[in-house]
Write a protein that holds these residues in place. Structure first.
Motif, PDB file in Angstrom:
ATOM      1  N   GLY A  60       0.834  -1.191   0.000  1.00  0.00           N
ATOM      2  CA  GLY A  60       0.000   0.000   0.000  1.00  0.00           C
ATOM      3  C   GLY A  60       0.874   1.248   0.000  1.00  0.00           C
ATOM      4  N   HIS A  61       0.421   2.291  -0.677  1.00  0.00           N
ATOM      5  CA  HIS A  61       1.225   3.512  -0.807  1.00  0.00           C
ATOM      6  C   HIS A  61       0.582   4.723  -0.143  1.00  0.00           C
ATOM      7  N   GLU A  62      -0.558   4.536   0.486  1.00  0.00           N
ATOM      8  CA  GLU A  62      -1.226   5.659   1.128  1.00  0.00           C
ATOM      9  C   GLU A  62      -0.730   5.810   2.566  1.00  0.00           C
ATOM     10  N   GLY A  63      -0.172   6.972   2.872  1.00  0.00           N
ATOM     11  CA  GLY A  63       0.301   7.234   4.226  1.00  0.00           C
ATOM     12  C   GLY A  63       1.293   6.179   4.694  1.00  0.00           C
ATOM     13  N   ASP A  64       1.033   5.600   5.875  1.00  0.00           N
ATOM     14  CA  ASP A  64       1.919   4.589   6.452  1.00  0.00           C
ATOM     15  C   ASP A  64       1.352   3.175   6.307  1.00  0.00           C
ATOM     16  N   GLU A  65       0.572   2.941   5.241  1.00  0.00           N
ATOM     17  CA  GLU A  65      -0.035   1.631   5.043  1.00  0.00           C
ATOM     18  C   GLU A  65       0.998   0.510   5.058  1.00  0.00           C
ATOM     19  N   ARG A  66       2.089   0.724   4.348  1.00  0.00           N
ATOM     20  CA  ARG A  66       3.104  -0.325   4.234  1.00  0.00           C
ATOM     21  C   ARG A  66       3.637  -0.725   5.603  1.00  0.00           C
ATOM     22  N   LEU A  67       3.878   0.243   6.465  1.00  0.00           N
ATOM     23  CA  LEU A  67       4.454  -0.050   7.767  1.00  0.00           C
ATOM     24  C   LEU A  67       3.517  -0.894   8.609  1.00  0.00           C
ATOM     25  N   SER A  68       2.226  -0.673   8.476  1.00  0.00           N
ATOM     26  CA  SER A  68       1.254  -1.471   9.217  1.00  0.00           C
ATOM     27  C   SER A  68       1.094  -2.862   8.606  1.00  0.00           C
TER      28      SER A  68
END
Length: 258
Positions: free
Chosen positions: A77-85
């Motif tokens: 995911g590229h929206e906000g911190d999606e990837r980190l979650s």
């Protein structure tokens, strides 16, 4: 050949495109192939798709490599911190701002195992058994690969854990590794660069003192006790970037698949 196809990430109902590498002879042969699943699929093959304008160069590498496999790159995911979650398997309090992230790593892996892999096996000529299935990634993707290689060891027999972000959840991660059943023939590749190692004073020499080294060493010791085959690779002058991870392509690929 690279095939791109949309795929819905069911935990959020959002699109997570797949970047799929097929061997050049795929269309003209009847062969079946091992499958290597990798995180951050947009960064693997094309500089034009890569977040920072530089990919791992894996298409060129695989085109010239003497083994043939299917590589499935799964975009984040590229929206906000999606990837980190989505790439965080355990709750963490360090650093403090990470406490806000909901750890969705298990949901992400359940999605890959229960939906992505069956779809790939149904639509492409794969060798679906555990022996021929691996997983890999870097940074948060490397953390996920380490987690998946242990927690989902009944699915993946090989894991490339490159510059893994172990430090964000090292305690629950090591606890997870201790509790997992590791099957016969498991291989784990754990690497880090000296220019990304926490607490290392001299990045021009091989690291045997940083916290990053100690975390990887602890993980390796646990896995080795469970009869996994583990290699630790310290990339001298290695940075936290695709250009340096590309240099490791022949190292982890040969180790995991030959």
């Amino acid at each position: 050949m690279i095939v791109k196809r949309d795929c819905i990430y069911t935990p959020k109902g959002k699109n997570r495109p797949l970047h799929i590498y097929l061997p050049d002879d795929y269309a003209t042969s009847l062969d079946r192939y091992p499958v290597f699943y990798m995180f951050d699929g947009h960064n693997l093959f094309s500089d034009d798709d890569a977040t920072y304008g530089k990919s791992w160069g894996l298409k060129e590498f695989l085109d010239g490599w003497d083994q043939k496999l299917i590589l499935v790159g799964i975009e984040c995911g590229h929206e906000g911190d999606e990837r980190l979650s989505e790439y965080l398997p355990f709750h963490t309090l360090t650093p403090a701002r990470w406490a806000m992230f909901k750890p969705m790593g298990r949901a992400t892996m359940d999605w890959i195992v229960d939906e992505i892999k069956p779809m790939i096996d149904a639509n492409y000529r794969t060798l679906p058994d555990r022996e021929f299935t691996g997983i890999g990634g870097s940074s948060m993707g490397g953390l996920m690969a380490l987690y998946a290689g242990a927690q989902y060891n009944h699915v993946f027999s090989k894991a490339a854990c490159v510059s893994s972000a172990i430090g964000f959840c090292v305690r629950p991660l090591l606890k997870c590794l201790r509790s997992c059943a590791i099957g016969h023939g498991s291989r784990f590749y754990l690497s880090w660069g000296t220019r990304e190692a926490y607490g290392l004073k001299d990045p021009t020499r091989e690291d045997r003192s940083s916290r990053t080294y100690k975390w990887n060493r602890q993980a390796a010791a646990i896995l080795t006790e469970k009869n996994a085959d583990v290699t630790l690779y310290c990339q001298v002058e290695g940075r936290h970037c695709e250009a340096d991870w590309e240099k490791q392509n022949p190292i982890y690929m040969d180790y995991l698949w030959k």
